[in-house]
Design a protein around this motif. Structure first.
Motif, mmCIF file in Angstrom:
data_model
loop_
_atom_site.group_PDB
_atom_site.id
_atom_site.type_symbol
_atom_site.label_atom_id
_atom_site.label_comp_id
_atom_site.label_asym_id
_atom_site.label_seq_id
_atom_site.Cartn_x
_atom_site.Cartn_y
_atom_site.Cartn_z
ATOM 1 N N ALA A 207 0.832 -1.205 0.000
ATOM 2 C CA ALA A 207 0.000 0.000 0.000
ATOM 3 C C ALA A 207 0.867 1.256 0.000
ATOM 4 O O ALA A 207 0.570 2.237 -0.703
ATOM 5 C CB ALA A 207 -0.935 -0.008 1.206
ATOM 6 N N SER A 208 1.951 1.231 0.760
ATOM 7 C CA SER A 208 2.859 2.375 0.784
ATOM 8 C C SER A 208 3.518 2.592 -0.572
ATOM 9 O O SER A 208 3.731 3.739 -0.998
ATOM 10 C CB SER A 208 3.929 2.173 1.861
ATOM 11 O OG SER A 208 3.355 2.140 3.147
ATOM 12 N N LEU A 209 3.851 1.497 -1.259
ATOM 13 C CA LEU A 209 4.412 1.622 -2.607
ATOM 14 C C LEU A 209 3.424 2.310 -3.535
ATOM 15 O O LEU A 209 3.794 3.203 -4.313
ATOM 16 C CB LEU A 209 4.762 0.245 -3.172
ATOM 17 C CG LEU A 209 6.158 -0.324 -2.957
ATOM 18 C CD1 LEU A 209 6.318 -1.606 -3.740
ATOM 19 C CD2 LEU A 209 7.248 0.674 -3.321
ATOM 20 N N ARG A 210 2.169 1.898 -3.462
ATOM 21 C CA ARG A 210 1.158 2.500 -4.343
ATOM 22 C C ARG A 210 0.986 3.989 -4.058
ATOM 23 O O ARG A 210 0.676 4.756 -4.974
ATOM 24 C CB ARG A 210 -0.172 1.766 -4.182
ATOM 25 C CG ARG A 210 -0.172 0.350 -4.763
ATOM 26 C CD ARG A 210 -1.569 -0.229 -4.819
ATOM 27 N NE ARG A 210 -2.120 -0.476 -3.489
ATOM 28 C CZ ARG A 210 -2.007 -1.617 -2.840
ATOM 29 N NH1 ARG A 210 -1.322 -2.632 -3.378
ATOM 30 N NH2 ARG A 210 -2.555 -1.762 -1.637
ATOM 31 N N ARG A 211 1.194 4.413 -2.822
ATOM 32 C CA ARG A 211 1.029 5.825 -2.460
ATOM 33 C C ARG A 211 2.288 6.641 -2.722
ATOM 34 O O ARG A 211 2.241 7.871 -2.716
ATOM 35 C CB ARG A 211 0.666 5.948 -0.976
ATOM 36 C CG ARG A 211 -0.707 5.403 -0.616
ATOM 37 C CD ARG A 211 -1.091 5.840 0.784
ATOM 38 N NE ARG A 211 -0.147 5.369 1.787
ATOM 39 C CZ ARG A 211 -0.288 4.254 2.484
ATOM 40 N NH1 ARG A 211 -1.338 3.470 2.264
ATOM 41 N NH2 ARG A 211 0.611 3.897 3.390
ATOM 42 N N SER A 212 3.415 5.988 -2.949
ATOM 43 C CA SER A 212 4.690 6.682 -3.069
ATOM 44 C C SER A 212 4.788 7.437 -4.394
ATOM 45 O O SER A 212 4.683 6.843 -5.475
ATOM 46 C CB SER A 212 5.842 5.683 -2.957
ATOM 47 O OG SER A 212 7.072 6.279 -3.312
ATOM 48 N N GLU A 213 5.030 8.736 -4.318
ATOM 49 C CA GLU A 213 5.222 9.526 -5.539
ATOM 50 C C GLU A 213 6.519 9.142 -6.241
ATOM 51 O O GLU A 213 6.577 9.105 -7.476
ATOM 52 C CB GLU A 213 5.218 11.017 -5.194
ATOM 53 C CG GLU A 213 3.866 11.550 -4.755
ATOM 54 C CD GLU A 213 3.882 13.047 -4.568
ATOM 55 O OE1 GLU A 213 4.940 13.680 -4.837
ATOM 56 O OE2 GLU A 213 2.847 13.598 -4.150
ATOM 57 N N ARG A 214 7.552 8.871 -5.464
ATOM 58 C CA ARG A 214 8.822 8.467 -6.082
ATOM 59 C C ARG A 214 8.644 7.172 -6.855
ATOM 60 O O ARG A 214 9.206 7.011 -7.944
ATOM 61 C CB ARG A 214 9.902 8.309 -5.010
ATOM 62 C CG ARG A 214 10.368 9.601 -4.393
ATOM 63 C CD ARG A 214 11.374 9.341 -3.305
ATOM 64 N NE ARG A 214 12.583 8.698 -3.819
ATOM 65 C CZ ARG A 214 13.512 8.151 -3.039
ATOM 66 N NH1 ARG A 214 13.368 8.158 -1.723
ATOM 67 N NH2 ARG A 214 14.579 7.596 -3.565
ATOM 68 N N TRP A 215 7.874 6.243 -6.292
ATOM 69 C CA TRP A 215 7.635 4.974 -6.975
ATOM 70 C C TRP A 215 6.857 5.189 -8.263
ATOM 71 O O TRP A 215 7.228 4.670 -9.323
ATOM 72 C CB TRP A 215 6.893 4.014 -6.051
ATOM 73 C CG TRP A 215 6.644 2.658 -6.642
ATOM 74 C CD1 TRP A 215 5.491 2.194 -7.200
ATOM 75 C CD2 TRP A 215 7.586 1.582 -6.750
ATOM 76 N NE1 TRP A 215 5.641 0.909 -7.651
ATOM 77 C CE2 TRP A 215 6.915 0.504 -7.380
ATOM 78 C CE3 TRP A 215 8.913 1.423 -6.364
ATOM 79 C CZ2 TRP A 215 7.553 -0.711 -7.635
ATOM 80 C CZ3 TRP A 215 9.542 0.211 -6.615
ATOM 81 C CH2 TRP A 215 8.863 -0.834 -7.248
ATOM 82 N N SER A 216 5.788 5.957 -8.202
ATOM 83 C CA SER A 216 4.909 6.131 -9.369
ATOM 84 C C SER A 216 5.524 7.029 -10.431
ATOM 85 O O SER A 216 5.267 6.845 -11.624
ATOM 86 C CB SER A 216 3.551 6.693 -8.930
ATOM 87 O OG SER A 216 3.703 7.952 -8.303
ATOM 88 N N GLU A 217 6.377 7.976 -10.009
ATOM 89 C CA GLU A 217 6.899 8.951 -10.966
ATOM 90 C C GLU A 217 8.314 8.635 -11.447
ATOM 91 O O GLU A 217 8.659 8.922 -12.605
ATOM 92 C CB GLU A 217 6.868 10.352 -10.350
ATOM 93 C CG GLU A 217 5.455 10.845 -10.052
ATOM 94 C CD GLU A 217 5.450 12.195 -9.358
ATOM 95 O OE1 GLU A 217 6.558 12.781 -9.200
ATOM 96 O OE2 GLU A 217 4.367 12.656 -8.972
ATOM 97 N N GLU A 218 9.147 8.044 -10.592
ATOM 98 C CA GLU A 218 10.549 7.821 -10.939
ATOM 99 C C GLU A 218 10.881 6.355 -11.226
ATOM 100 O O GLU A 218 11.755 6.081 -12.055
ATOM 101 C CB GLU A 218 11.461 8.313 -9.802
ATOM 102 C CG GLU A 218 11.322 9.786 -9.492
ATOM 103 C CD GLU A 218 12.198 10.208 -8.337
ATOM 104 O OE1 GLU A 218 13.146 9.453 -8.005
ATOM 105 O OE2 GLU A 218 11.950 11.274 -7.755
ATOM 106 N N VAL A 219 10.195 5.453 -10.537
ATOM 107 C CA VAL A 219 10.567 4.033 -10.626
ATOM 108 C C VAL A 219 9.657 3.253 -11.565
ATOM 109 O O VAL A 219 10.120 2.591 -12.496
ATOM 110 C CB VAL A 219 10.558 3.389 -9.217
ATOM 111 C CG1 VAL A 219 10.794 1.889 -9.313
ATOM 112 C CG2 VAL A 219 11.608 4.040 -8.331
ATOM 113 N N LEU A 220 8.365 3.322 -11.333
ATOM 114 C CA LEU A 220 7.428 2.485 -12.075
ATOM 115 C C LEU A 220 7.486 2.706 -13.585
ATOM 116 O O LEU A 220 7.411 1.722 -14.348
ATOM 117 C CB LEU A 220 6.010 2.699 -11.548
ATOM 118 C CG LEU A 220 4.972 1.651 -11.946
ATOM 119 C CD1 LEU A 220 5.418 0.252 -11.543
ATOM 120 C CD2 LEU A 220 3.617 1.975 -11.307
ATOM 121 N N PRO A 221 7.619 3.941 -14.092
ATOM 122 C CA PRO A 221 7.708 4.110 -15.550
ATOM 123 C C PRO A 221 8.892 3.353 -16.165
ATOM 124 O O PRO A 221 8.770 2.771 -17.243
ATOM 125 C CB PRO A 221 7.849 5.624 -15.730
ATOM 126 C CG PRO A 221 7.189 6.206 -14.520
ATOM 127 C CD PRO A 221 7.532 5.256 -13.405
#
Length: 245
Positions: A207-221
Motif C-alpha cells: 500500500a505504501s508503494l502504491r502511495r509513493s510519488e517516487r515509486w509512481s513517478e521515478e521508478v514504475l515508468p
C-alpha cells in the motif's frame, strides 16, 4: 553484513498433489537438508506458499556451475535420495519450475543467517516471519545499468516503504550442468526477496508503494518499460528448519 557464498542459486517451485505438502515438508526437513549440504550445496530456505496450498518453494545455492553438477550428481545418485525418492516424488505433480539465478551485484547475495538452523523437531530460535519473493520478467536482459538503477533508485523506495531487500538476483544463463533436473531457459528475470513480520506488514508495504510519488513517478515508468508481463509475487512461510526465515 556478511553474505552467504552462493554465486549460483536455484529458485524451485513445486506443484504438489492436493493435501500432500506437509508430507513433503516433513520428509524434506528430516532427510534432505544436511544430506544435500554434505555434498557441497547450501539449502538456503524452504517454504509453504501462503497463496497456494499445493505449492512448495525452496532455494539452494552453489559455488559455481561445475560444483553444482558434482553436488547434484552426488546427492541424486546417493543412498538418501534412493531411499526416499519414491515417497518424495509421490507428492509431486511438477518439479520442473526452476529459475537459475545469480546475485545481481556484489551486494545482492543472501545475508548470513542470524541463527543456526534448528535440529529436526526443535523449535526455531527466530520468531515466525514471511518472505516476499518478487519476480520481474524482462523483455530483455536486466543488465548492469538496470542493476545500478535498482540499487540507486528502486532499493531506497522499497526500504522506505518497509520492504528492504534481503537479496536481489538475476538470470544465470550458463548451460545446465545437470540436465536430469530441467531449468527454465530463454527467460530474463530479476528476483528480489524481503522479510516481513506478518501478512499485515506485507500489505502495508504494498500500500505504501502504491502511495509513493517516487515509486509512481521515478521508478514504475522505468520498470514498466522493461517488464514483459506483470510481476509475480510469492508470499512464503518458512518451514521450521528453513535457514531463511
Amino acid at each position: 553484513m556478511e553474505a552467504v557464498r552462493c554465486p549460483i542459486v536455484e529458485l524451485r517451485q513445486y506443484t504438489l498433489h492436493p493435501g500432500r505438502r506437509d508430507v513433503l515438508i516433513d520428509l524434506f526437513d528430516r532427510e534432505f537438508v544436511e544430506t544435500q549440504e554434505a555434498t557441497g550445496m547450501t539449502v538456503l530456505g524452504q517454504f509453504r506458499d501462503l497463496d497456494d496450498p499445493d505449492r512448495f518453494v525452496w532455494l539452494r545455492g552453489f559455488e559455481d556451475m561445475p560444483s553444482r553438477a558434482k553436488a547434484l550428481e552426488s546427492f541424486y545418485g546417493g543412498p538418501i535420495w534412493r531411499a526416499h525418492r519414491d515417497e518424495a516424488n509421490a507428492t509431486m505433480i511438477d518439479s520442473d519450475d526452476v529459475l537459475l539465478l545469480r546475485p545481481a551485484s556484489a551486494r545482492g547475495g543472501f545475508p548470513a543467517p542470524a541463527d543456526a538452523r534448528p535440529a529436526p523437531g526443535e523449535p526455531p530460535a527466530s520468531p515466525p516471519s514471511l518472505v516476499l519473493a518478487t519476480i520481474w520478467h524482462g523483455a530483455g536482459p536486466f543488465d548492469t545499468a538496470f542493476v545500478e538503477f535498482f540499487e540507486r533508485r528502486v532499493r531506497p523506495v522499497l526500504a522506505e516503504t518497509g520492504g528492504e531487500p534481503l537479496a536481489y538476483l538475476r538470470s544465470e544463463h550458463a548451460p545446465n550442468t545437470f540436465p536430469a533436473l530441467p531449468v527454465r531457459t530463454g527467460e530474463e528475470v530479476f528476483v528480489w526477496f524481503a522479510r516481513f513480520a506478518d501478512e499485515g506488514r506485507i500489505d502495508e508495504h504494498l500500500a505504501s508503494l502504491r502511495r509513493s510519488e517516487r515509486w509512481s513517478e521515478e521508478v514504475l515508468p522505468v520498470l514498466s518499460e522493461r517488464w514483459a508481463r506483470s510481476p509475480q509475487r510469492l508470499r512464503l512461510v518458512p518451514t521450521g528448519r528453513s535457514l531463511l526465515r
